[in-house]
Design a protein around this motif. Structure first.
Motif, PDB file in Angstrom:
ATOM      1  N   LEU A   1      34.996  61.217  65.105  1.00 54.25           N
ATOM      2  CA  LEU A   1      35.172  62.547  65.697  1.00 54.25           C
ATOM      3  C   LEU A   1      33.825  63.150  66.079  1.00 54.25           C
ATOM      4  CD1 LEU A   1      36.847  65.104  66.365  1.00 54.25           C
ATOM      5  CD2 LEU A   1      36.610  65.757  63.950  1.00 54.25           C
ATOM      6  N   TYR A   2      32.848  63.039  65.175  1.00 54.23           N
ATOM      7  CA  TYR A   2      31.538  63.625  65.443  1.00 54.23           C
ATOM      8  C   TYR A   2      30.897  62.980  66.674  1.00 54.23           C
ATOM      9  CZ  TYR A   2      31.971  65.604  60.702  1.00 54.23           C
ATOM     10  OH  TYR A   2      32.395  66.278  59.583  1.00 54.23           O
ATOM     11  N   GLN A   3      31.162  61.701  66.858  1.00 55.51           N
ATOM     12  CA  GLN A   3      30.643  61.006  68.040  1.00 55.51           C
ATOM     13  C   GLN A   3      31.257  61.594  69.319  1.00 55.51           C
ATOM     14  OE1 GLN A   3      28.242  58.805  68.344  1.00 55.51           O
ATOM     15  NE2 GLN A   3      28.540  58.503  70.548  1.00 55.51           N
ATOM     16  N   ILE A   4      32.563  61.828  69.289  1.00 56.10           N
ATOM     17  CA  ILE A   4      33.253  62.423  70.450  1.00 56.10           C
ATOM     18  C   ILE A   4      32.706  63.824  70.728  1.00 56.10           C
ATOM     19  CG2 ILE A   4      35.485  63.307  71.277  1.00 56.10           C
ATOM     20  CD1 ILE A   4      36.769  61.027  69.522  1.00 56.10           C
ATOM     21  N   LEU A   5      32.578  64.626  69.663  1.00 54.62           N
ATOM     22  CA  LEU A   5      32.075  65.996  69.831  1.00 54.62           C
ATOM     23  C   LEU A   5      30.647  65.991  70.371  1.00 54.62           C
ATOM     24  CD1 LEU A   5      33.409  67.701  66.557  1.00 54.62           C
ATOM     25  CD2 LEU A   5      34.415  67.782  68.844  1.00 54.62           C
ATOM     26  N   SER A   6      29.846  65.056  69.885  1.00 55.35           N
ATOM     27  CA  SER A   6      28.439  65.013  70.325  1.00 55.35           C
ATOM     28  C   SER A   6      28.348  64.744  71.828  1.00 55.35           C
ATOM     29  CB  SER A   6      27.664  63.956  69.539  1.00 55.35           C
ATOM     30  OG  SER A   6      28.029  62.647  69.941  1.00 55.35           O
ATOM     31  N   ILE A   7      29.292  63.980  72.348  1.00 49.86           N
ATOM     32  CA  ILE A   7      29.315  63.703  73.794  1.00 49.86           C
ATOM     33  C   ILE A   7      29.839  64.926  74.555  1.00 49.86           C
ATOM     34  CG2 ILE A   7      30.405  62.293  75.590  1.00 49.86           C
ATOM     35  CD1 ILE A   7      30.476  60.006  73.418  1.00 49.86           C
ATOM     36  N   LEU A   8      30.952  65.481  74.075  1.00 52.59           N
ATOM     37  CA  LEU A   8      31.590  66.590  74.799  1.00 52.59           C
ATOM     38  C   LEU A   8      30.753  67.869  74.751  1.00 52.59           C
ATOM     39  CD1 LEU A   8      35.325  66.095  73.743  1.00 52.59           C
ATOM     40  CD2 LEU A   8      34.214  65.370  75.856  1.00 52.59           C
ATOM     41  N   TRP A   9      30.013  68.070  73.676  1.00 53.19           N
ATOM     42  CA  TRP A   9      29.212  69.289  73.535  1.00 53.19           C
ATOM     43  C   TRP A   9      27.813  69.148  74.130  1.00 53.19           C
ATOM     44  CZ3 TRP A   9      30.282  70.770  67.668  1.00 53.19           C
ATOM     45  CH2 TRP A   9      31.655  71.071  67.521  1.00 53.19           C
ATOM     46  N   SER A  10      27.430  67.920  74.476  1.00 56.89           N
ATOM     47  CA  SER A  10      26.030  67.661  74.849  1.00 56.89           C
ATOM     48  C   SER A  10      25.612  68.370  76.134  1.00 56.89           C
ATOM     49  CB  SER A  10      25.788  66.157  74.993  1.00 56.89           C
ATOM     50  OG  SER A  10      26.568  65.641  76.061  1.00 56.89           O
ATOM     51  N   ARG A  11      26.584  68.777  76.925  1.00 55.24           N
ATOM     52  CA  ARG A  11      26.255  69.461  78.184  1.00 55.24           C
ATOM     53  C   ARG A  11      25.440  70.730  77.944  1.00 55.24           C
ATOM     54  NH1 ARG A  11      30.406  70.599  83.138  1.00 55.24           N
ATOM     55  NH2 ARG A  11      29.165  72.144  84.265  1.00 55.24           N
ATOM     56  N   TRP A  12      25.693  71.392  76.802  1.00 50.89           N
ATOM     57  CA  TRP A  12      25.087  72.702  76.588  1.00 50.89           C
ATOM     58  C   TRP A  12      24.169  72.771  75.377  1.00 50.89           C
ATOM     59  CZ3 TRP A  12      25.250  74.988  80.857  1.00 50.89           C
ATOM     60  CH2 TRP A  12      26.379  74.944  81.682  1.00 50.89           C
ATOM     61  N   ILE A  13      23.978  71.666  74.683  1.00 48.08           N
ATOM     62  CA  ILE A  13      23.094  71.732  73.513  1.00 48.08           C
ATOM     63  C   ILE A  13      22.000  70.671  73.625  1.00 48.08           C
ATOM     64  CG2 ILE A  13      24.890  72.728  72.042  1.00 48.08           C
ATOM     65  CD1 ILE A  13      25.283  70.013  70.732  1.00 48.08           C
TER      66      ILE A  13
END
Length: 387
Positions: free
Chosen positions: A115-127
């Motif tokens: 899950l953290y891997q998925i979130l890291s990709i999806l959130w990476s646009r803004w962080i």
């Protein structure tokens, strides 16, 4: 054997229903379209987690991944240039609430790293890349929405009572509170202000007692550094006040914003909130100046077969007659809610964004339940905060 009868009490409306039902995607899309068209001056957006419906028995990693990708794509479509900062909710776990810390035996097989891997990709646009590393490790991160303002996204599913993995060792799963303290110390030294975003409000009994107790101490220690806190999870429009030495008769030190949900589950009309923050200049306090809540009437949308229309439900400052949105003001509001019938009815209406439980104001037991919860920013301490 037992005999079962089933029947549809009320058919689900096209745009959702104000019952124990979740929100259809089309209503979420309409809400995002409305926000992007109506509020052109947003500096950034905060989402406090829970992208999944409440059919926990049907959760799979594949389904959760698809939901997260779909919602992220929808947000990016409507807000291509607005930073979006998210916190992870308990329903993102598969099974729900399953967030094993690294020290757990079988972490490689049972951990939430997928899950953290998925979130890291999806959130990476803004962080930032550093923040992405934090997401990959514990689904917490630090970002700077504005000079002098540090936003800390805190994965506090490590306090969920249904996160059975942490019952092995509850003290500080994945060192999250230790990490939080180090970030707050760093900001204190630099004179920064901090906003904390998370999913589970620490005063809710969904959050384990030990974690909530430690968190309360941290908030009071860094009272002058933390400028605001934002949570979700309950789906209701409420808040929780912190007190010096955990004494509800003492000085209010802080409070949690608990923002109402878009989902209708349970008995709510969808809502979102616009915060006006003191910022954008040197030495800004980054405290919240006003909180304006918008909602819609799904019964009307369904009966007229038209898109839900969102409208301003209330301004916290104006409609609660607050001089400011300080801890002292929220605490004074609690005192007023305990004795003012009309004010309590207003609060209770905002709480659900619907006419649920219409006679609560006239029932001392019902009313006390709500008023008491507002004084508790620490879970499992009703006796202390409500005596």
């Amino acid at each position: 054997g037992a005999k079962w009868t089933s029947g549809v009490k009320s058919p689900a409306g096209k745009w959702g229903s104000v019952f124990n039902c979740d929100l259809p995607y089309r209503t979420f899309d309409v809400a995002m379209k409305h926000i992007s068209n109506t509020h052109k001056d947003l500096d950034y957006i905060v989402i406090t987690g829970d992208m999944e419906a409440h059919d926990m028995w049907a959760y799979t990693k594949e389904k959760t991944k698809a939901n997260l990708e779909n919602i992220t794509a929808t947000m990016n479509k409507h807000f291509p240039n607005t930073p979006i900062y998210q916190a992870v909710g308990n329903h993102e776990g598969v099974p729900s609430d399953a967030f094993a810390p690294h020290g757990m035996p079988e972490y490689d097989a049972r951990g939430p790293q997928w899950l953290y891997q998925i979130l890291s990709i999806l959130w990476s646009r803004w962080i930032s890349p550093d923040a992405v590393k934090g997401v990959k490790y514990r689904a917490s991160y630090v970002e700077y929405p504005s000079p002098g303002l540090k936003l800390i996204s805190l994965n506090n599913n490590y306090c969920s009572v249904l996160n059975f993995y942490i019952y092995i060792n509850q003290s500080d799963p994945d060192g999250t509170l230790t990490w939080l303290i180090s970030e707050l110390l760093d900001s204190e030294r630099k004179g920064e202000k901090v906003h904390i975003i998370g999913h589970i409000p620490p005063g809710d009994d969904y959050c384990l007692k030990g974690w909530a107790r430690n968190f309360y101490e941290i908030v009071n220690r860094f009272e002058n550094t933390i400028a605001a806190q934002f949570y979700g999870h309950t789906h209701y429009d409420e808040f929780q006040v912190y007190y010096e030495n955990s004494n509800p008769a003492g000085r209010p030190t802080h409070f949690n914003f608990i923002t109402p949900s878009l989902t209708t589950f349970s008995f709510n009309n969808p809502a979102y909130r616009i915060y006006t923050v003191d910022g954008g200049y040197k030495e800004a306090s980054y405290t919240v100046l006003d909180a304006e809540t918008y909602t819609t009437d799904l019964n009307e949308a369904n009966s007229k077969n038209q898109e839900p229309k969102f409208f301003l439900e209330y301004s916290a400052k104006k409609d609660y007659s607050l001089s400011d949105l300080s801890p002292a003001s929220w605490n004074a509001l609690i005192d007023r809610l305990a004795v003012d019938d009309d004010l309590f009815k207003k609060f209770h209406r905002y709480y659900y964004r619907s006419a649920y439980e219409p006679n609560c104001a006239s029932s001392p037991t019902c009313r006390q339940k709500y008023v008491c919860a507002l004084r508790r920013a620490k879970s499992y301490e009703k006796l202390n905060f409500c005596s």
